[in-house]
Design an enzyme around this catalytic site. Structure first.
Site, PDB file in Angstrom:
ATOM      1  N   PHE A   1       0.821  -1.214   0.000  1.00  0.00           N
ATOM      2  CA  PHE A   1       0.000   0.000   0.000  1.00  0.00           C
ATOM      3  C   PHE A   1       0.855   1.266   0.000  1.00  0.00           C
ATOM      4  O   PHE A   1       0.598   2.197   0.745  1.00  0.00           O
ATOM      5  CB  PHE A   1      -0.975   0.004   1.187  1.00  0.00           C
ATOM      6  CG  PHE A   1      -1.913  -1.164   1.204  1.00  0.00           C
ATOM      7  CD1 PHE A   1      -3.038  -1.175   0.398  1.00  0.00           C
ATOM      8  CD2 PHE A   1      -1.678  -2.270   2.012  1.00  0.00           C
ATOM      9  CE1 PHE A   1      -3.916  -2.256   0.391  1.00  0.00           C
ATOM     10  CE2 PHE A   1      -2.542  -3.355   2.020  1.00  0.00           C
ATOM     11  CZ  PHE A   1      -3.669  -3.350   1.212  1.00  0.00           C
ATOM     12  N   HIS A   2       1.870   1.285  -0.870  1.00  0.00           N
ATOM     13  CA  HIS A   2       2.771   2.430  -0.960  1.00  0.00           C
ATOM     14  C   HIS A   2       2.858   2.995  -2.381  1.00  0.00           C
ATOM     15  O   HIS A   2       3.963   3.234  -2.887  1.00  0.00           O
ATOM     16  CB  HIS A   2       4.175   2.043  -0.482  1.00  0.00           C
ATOM     17  CG  HIS A   2       4.246   1.623   0.942  1.00  0.00           C
ATOM     18  ND1 HIS A   2       5.299   0.882   1.449  1.00  0.00           N
ATOM     19  CD2 HIS A   2       3.403   1.828   1.985  1.00  0.00           C
ATOM     20  CE1 HIS A   2       5.091   0.650   2.731  1.00  0.00           C
ATOM     21  NE2 HIS A   2       3.940   1.210   3.077  1.00  0.00           N
ATOM     22  N   PRO A   3       1.731   3.257  -3.055  1.00  0.00           N
ATOM     23  CA  PRO A   3       1.827   3.841  -4.398  1.00  0.00           C
ATOM     24  C   PRO A   3       2.450   5.225  -4.353  1.00  0.00           C
ATOM     25  O   PRO A   3       2.213   6.001  -3.422  1.00  0.00           O
ATOM     26  CB  PRO A   3       0.373   3.884  -4.876  1.00  0.00           C
ATOM     27  CG  PRO A   3      -0.443   3.920  -3.636  1.00  0.00           C
ATOM     28  CD  PRO A   3       0.324   3.104  -2.627  1.00  0.00           C
TER      29      PRO A   3
END
Length: 566
Positions: free
Chosen positions: A473-475
């Site tokens: 969850f690190h775009p």
């Protein structure tokens, strides 16, 4: 249609937008409109306020945009999860609360790019400190009076944390007492964004709580930004939707896009700023053909290496519904107990090869065997390491599907597209197994549950990664900062070729940082807030920091050797 006028309009009340709203309205002569597509930061909702409940917001759509990728071609064509926060606080309202700034060399590497010379680690450190209040007090690397509450891990929380850190050291890797201090590399305790009263320290709590009563700040929730308006090449305002009602706000000075690495390029493209060919496909009038908008998309991919726990010390009982009321009551009344922690209290960063200049693998240790989003819990006592590579060379894109602001864009991270990705994940699995075999874990370590001890060949490990690896969850990086042909913004977040328009969020990172992204995103916003206000930058830090300079990634001579079989 209603129309109002402000000095600044901020699109997105997340990790960056709330920082800008708070800092800009410190000037009483400035007016700010803060638009947020989600709802308020409901303080009574345990799903977002209790640290241990971190999986719940990802399971619905109240607080989560719940994007999905296109079929990922190198991941068995899976459509993969891409959760993003919705509501005051943005992704800081639903994230894992791990406070990790990144490695000093991440920022020094940014600064090697033309025009980004003022983004070195020593330039950024004062802004990390400005944002932070650390529970054990300030020092050369940490702040003591900032809006973000940072809680340090305390000894004795769970024996598995200490055992896993010790196992990493026994395998020959360094020990570090502060993953955000002098040396990130190694294993040690992990800081988290949790208040002294055991509540999630989102930017809504930390920043907006001190700004929301100011008369020069207007916060509008359930307001979905539709398009940025332009007068020629100058951004002049924003149209947004509240339900079926359309409203327009005009900006006297600037429009600040803080919608995140998915929605920021989406909003720009919908407004006519982006790759011209993409815009023509949807008959969007082109304001500026800017080819980098939505390109260069990056993320961290991770996998769960899971083990059975031979002693009943894991969090497995806390997953049972009959134990949860007691946990919740202690948290609600006292702000203590299992509910007051995100349970990522130890972890680390390692280099898997000696020629890696700084860590390429991150570990989060967790004393239970379960997916990050709360799914696939193992029905027994267990523990796991979340393991993933940090700077994949693979690049993806965010592309508009529709002019409808409610439609999700096409997202393709293009995970595992490069040979280096596969090498690093194989290395990571084998390094993790070696760590888990160390004597510190002998009393706890049972069977390897995932991938399974029988999976050993490159082909078998690759198949596991394709089928089981998930997003961290690190775009980021989809509106990158820089001055090359694919850069979208300059070193102050100003969109190239336009006036009165900035992007300020994780999308402007040129290259993803080593670790979780909430802390770097807040720092970026703090730094650019001073630029917007015309203030002199904070004085550059003057502290030492660790650089490997070719040193071995692990001290093999000191490693405790054990058989490969468990």
């Amino acid at each position: 249609m209603t129309t109002r006028e402000y000095d600044y309009i901020i699109c997105g009340a997340g990790s960056a937008g709330n920082v800008l709203a708070t800092r800009l309205t410190e000037d009483p002569n400035v007016t700010v409109l803060l638009l947020e597509a989600g709802g308020p930061d409901y303080r009574f909702d345990f799903r977002t306020q209790m640290p241990a409940a971190l999986a719940y917001p990802l399971q619905g759509r109240r607080y989560n945009w719940a994007y999905e990728t296109d079929p990922e071609p190198h991941m068995d064509n899976r459509r993969m999860e891409c959760g993003r926060g919705k509501g005051l606080g943005g992704s800081s309202l639903i994230n894992g609360m791990c406070y990790i700034r990144g490695n000093a060399l991440d920022y020094d590497n940014w600064a090697t790019h033309q025009g980004l010379e003022n983004w070195t680690y020593l330039d950024c450190l004062p802004y990390f400190k400005k944002a932070e209040t650390r529970d054990i007090g300030p020092n050369d690397y940490h702040g003591g009076d900032g809006p973000v509450s940072v809680t340090t891990s305390k000894p004795g929380v769970n024996p598995l944390f200490e055992a896993m850190v010790e196992a990493g050291v026994q395998a020959g890797y360094p020990r570090t007492e502060d993953l955000n201090g002098y040396q990130q590399e190694g294993f040690g305790p992990m800081d988290r964004t949790v208040t002294p009263k055991g509540r999630r320290a989102s930017t809504a709590r930390g920043y907006l709580d001190q700004a929301k009563t100011r008369p020069n700040l207007e916060i509008v929730t359930h307001a979905l930004a539709d398009r940025i308006l332009f007068d020629g090449k100058r951004a002049s305002g924003v149209t947004y939707l509240r339900g079926n009602e359309r409203a327009t706000a005009h900006a006297r000075r600037e429009v600040l896009v803080c919608s995140g690495a998915i929605a920021s390029p989406q909003l720009l493209q919908r407004s006519g700023v982006g790759p011209g060919a993409w815009l023509k496909e949807l008959d969007i009038p082109i304001v500026l053909d800017l080819p980098g908008v939505g390109q260069n998309l990056q993320d961290h991919l991770e996998m769960y290496i899971q083990y059975e726990c031979k002693e009943p010390v894991s969090l497995y009982p806390a997953l049972k519904w009959w134990n949860q009321p007691k946990i919740g009551l202690e948290w609600m009344l006292n702000g203590t107990g299992l509910g007051a922690s995100n349970h990522f209290e130890a972890g680390g960063f390692i280099r898997t090869r000696d020629d890696d200049p700084w860590p390429n693998i991150q570990y989060h240790f967790l004393p239970v065997a379960i997916n990050y989003n709360g799914s696939n819990a193992i029905e027994m006592h267990g523990f796991q390491a979340h393991v993933g590579s940090m700077r994949s060379p693979s690049r993806g894109r965010v592309k508009l599907r529709s002019r409808d602001p409610n439609a999700h864009p096409s997202i393709l991270f293009n995970y595992m597209a490069e040979a280096l990705d596969w090498r690093e994940f194989r290395d990571a699995i084998r390094a993790t197994r070696e760590i888990m075999r160390q004597p510190a874990l002998d009393r706890y370590r049972g069977r390897e549950l995932n991938p399974g001890a029988d999976l050993k060949s490159d082909k078998e490990l690759d198949a596991f990664v394709r089928a089981r690896a998930e997003t961290a969850f690190h775009p980021s990086c989809s509106c990158k900062m820089g001055y090359d042909d694919m850069a979208v913004v300059d070193n102050e977040g100003r969109v190239h070729g336009l006036e009165g328009l900035r992007v300020v969020d994780a999308s402007i990172m040129p290259i993803i940082t080593t670790g979780n992204l909430n802390a770097p995103t807040i720092m970026i916003a703090e730094k650019i807030a001073d630029k917007i206000r015309g203030r002199k930058p904070l004085e550059r830090a003057n502290v030492p920091y660790f650089v490997a300079n070719g040193a071995p990634a692990r001290n093999v001579a000191k490693a405790v050797r054990q058989p490969e079989t468990v």
